[in-house]
Motif scaffolding. Sequence first.
Motif, PDB file in Angstrom:
ATOM      1  N   ASN A  27      23.474 -40.690  79.990  1.00 29.31           N
ATOM      2  CA  ASN A  27      23.402 -41.435  81.248  1.00 29.31           C
ATOM      3  C   ASN A  27      24.324 -40.844  82.299  1.00 29.31           C
ATOM      4  O   ASN A  27      23.962 -40.749  83.478  1.00 29.31           O
ATOM      5  CB  ASN A  27      23.762 -42.905  80.998  1.00 29.31           C
ATOM      6  N   TYR A  56      28.290 -47.268  82.639  1.00 30.42           N
ATOM      7  CA  TYR A  56      27.302 -47.454  81.575  1.00 30.42           C
ATOM      8  C   TYR A  56      27.856 -48.279  80.419  1.00 30.42           C
ATOM      9  O   TYR A  56      27.155 -49.143  79.865  1.00 30.42           O
ATOM     10  CB  TYR A  56      26.830 -46.093  81.059  1.00 30.42           C
ATOM     11  N   THR A 115      27.233 -51.976  80.153  1.00 32.62           N
ATOM     12  CA  THR A 115      25.838 -52.405  80.007  1.00 32.62           C
ATOM     13  C   THR A 115      25.465 -52.570  78.539  1.00 32.62           C
ATOM     14  O   THR A 115      24.549 -53.338  78.219  1.00 32.62           O
ATOM     15  CB  THR A 115      24.867 -51.411  80.675  1.00 32.62           C
TER      16      THR A 115
END
Length: 319
Positions: free
Chosen positions: A173, A211, A214
């Motif tokens: 990511n 990230y 999340t």
Amino acid sequence: MVLPHPTTRRRPTPVRALPPPATRRRAARSWALLRLTRPWFWPLGWAAAYAGSVLATHTWLPPAAALPRALAALVVLGPLVWAAVLAVNDLHDLPSDRRNPRKAGAPLVTGLLTETDLVRCHVGATVAALALALVAIGPAFALGTAAVLSLGWLYSAPPVRLKTRPGRDVAANALAVGVLAPMAGWSLHRPVTGYPVLVAVLGLLLVAALYLPTTVLDVDADTTAGDTTAAVRWGTRWCRRAGLALWAAATGVWLTCCHLDVLVRRESWALQDLWAPVLVAGYAVAVRRPTIARLAVVCLLFAVPAADFLTAWIAAGPM
């Protein structure tokens, strides 16, 4: 009984015919396909690419000659890339999504869309993104688009499924959004070989920090489904602390670059100094109970020093 005067009688309200069931279903499926692409995620790619474009041109708006390529890039980095990546993500996340209250309204979970619909969406968006990138923008941009799409596939699809490989999921990511997206904006105007390495490092740190929280959002559903995400493997507290450490490190590197005139020279970086504690504190508060909305607020907080830096970059002009 006295009847009302004919002119005062109320006319009956005409009954509007409902659209046919087939029409309603097509409309619902079209809306479901749009929701599948998560339009609220599109600005992530746009903002990163825009920053790369400003870095390359030293102007807020792209030159007139590059405008057609810039508009094509908006389509590729917005609906097309997100549709391709999220279709394959939702397809392979179905076991955990069925156990996740946050995904109860997902089109595949509700049955509004089928697995075949998602496969078609993925293939169609992938082909369209690559074709538009190659024809309307150029080979470098198309190569970067292919890299992002490949990372999206590797992240979600077995047997690799980087989502269940803690550490590599973060790297995938961070590379896609923190490096390749801004580099895409840069490539509209200049060769990618000239992209500043330090900016790439900052992008990696910032997106990795965004990230990690999340994975905390869906830890219960992922645990039940057997998906070993970062939060499942290392725990939610570790993910929040690691994210905060990465965010603080990125902020520290950013301030150091400003004051040492590494990227651009300016007499005063007062706003950067004043805003750094706000950035770190805002992130710390947001990840205590992370949500997509709170992480979006963190991104907005970061936009303040980013705009200040880009202003100095533009004022300095090409080196």
